[in-house]
Design an enzyme around this catalytic site. Structure first.
Site, mmCIF file in Angstrom:
data_model
loop_
_atom_site.group_PDB
_atom_site.id
_atom_site.type_symbol
_atom_site.label_atom_id
_atom_site.label_comp_id
_atom_site.label_asym_id
_atom_site.label_seq_id
_atom_site.Cartn_x
_atom_site.Cartn_y
_atom_site.Cartn_z
ATOM 1 N N LYS A 59 49.445 -36.875 84.581
ATOM 2 C CA LYS A 59 50.310 -36.523 83.448
ATOM 3 C C LYS A 59 51.690 -37.160 83.579
ATOM 4 O O LYS A 59 52.133 -37.521 84.669
ATOM 5 C CB LYS A 59 50.397 -34.998 83.310
ATOM 6 N N ARG A 101 42.303 -29.681 88.930
ATOM 7 C CA ARG A 101 41.506 -30.390 87.926
ATOM 8 C C ARG A 101 41.994 -31.841 87.906
ATOM 9 O O ARG A 101 43.134 -32.109 87.554
ATOM 10 C CB ARG A 101 41.697 -29.709 86.565
#
Length: 253
Positions: free
Chosen positions: A207, A238
């Site tokens: 991200k 994750r």
């Protein structure tokens, strides 16, 4: 710590859109993850990147259900990444065993009740809005206390709907209606989330807050993030790449 591998069966996900957007490519990637030691495969058919358009339930289901049916035959747990109760139910029927709802039940009023009926584990993430609007809602005083308070409202609703407490997993929602400083504050104070008494899932893989101009450039930072969480009582991370994260966990022992 478990490794949850991300399998986006989509053309437009932010980090790997289009890489696994056919049945054949998605199954091949799933089998590759299994060979690398993945603990859970998280299969999604709708991108939740900032600004993404929603797809229809029928399109989402056509993407994920055949892949779930095939990969669930391996015996590796499958989670369905969806905000729709209907998709969640069909995915569980197809062989998934976990529902990962990034909206925490806010996107579909039937989600909590449906999950309660199925009796499966449920990942409840902090969320404020769909992708089109979420960046405009990244305003906080104390991000940790506000995220916890908002999650607690959804936790209470989930429990009231009949989801068993021991089936609840929480996710603070890094990157969802949060700026970089909010994400880092959450990570620096992650103990306040684990102290709530639920397993905690962290999804920071590739991200923007990790730096770098492209998702692939953020892989090294993603691995460093996993390493920093090894002693923080995190249930799972994750991630897009499985092997380097699995190696960290195994070597940490």
């Amino acid at each position: 710590m478990k490794i949850m591998g991300i399998l986006n069966v989509t053309p437009d996900s932010f980090a790997d859109g289009g890489k696994h957007d056919t049945y054949e490519k998605a199954v091949a990637r799933g089998l590759e993850m299994i060979a690398e030691g993945v603990d859970i495969i998280d299969i999604g058919g709708e991108s939740t990147r900032p600004g993404a358009d929603r797809v229809s339930a029928a399109e989402e289901q056509s993407r994920v259900l055949p892949v779930i049916k095939k990969l669930s035959q391996t015996g590796v747990p499958i989670s369905i990444d969806t905000m729709r109760a209907e998709t969640a139910a069909l995915a569980i029927e197809a062989g998934a065993s976990i529902v990962n709802d990034v909206s925490g039940g806010l996107a579909d009023d039937l989600m909590h009740e449906s999950v309660a009926e199925m009796g499966c584990p449920y990942v409840l993430m902090h969320w404020r809005s769909h992708s089109k609007d979420m960046n405009s809602l990244a305003t906080y005083g104390d991000v940790v206390s506000e995220v916890i308070a908002e999650m607690q409202l959804q936790i209470d609703l989930a429990l009231k709907a009949g989801i068993a407490r021991n089936n609840l997993i929480i996710d603070p929602g890094l990157g969802f209606s949060k700026e970089a400083e909010h994400n880092w504050e959450i990570l620096n104070r992650i103990g306040e989330f684990t102290e709530l008494g639920y397993p905690v899932l962290i999804g920071g893989s590739r991200k923007r807050f990790l730096g770098g101009s492209t998702p692939d450039e953020r892989e090294e930072a993603t691995i460093a993030l996993t390493k920093s969480l090894l002693d923080k009582s995190i249930w799972a991370v994750r991630v897009h790449s499985v092997k380097p994260h699995k190696d960290l966990v195994v070597n940490h022992g």
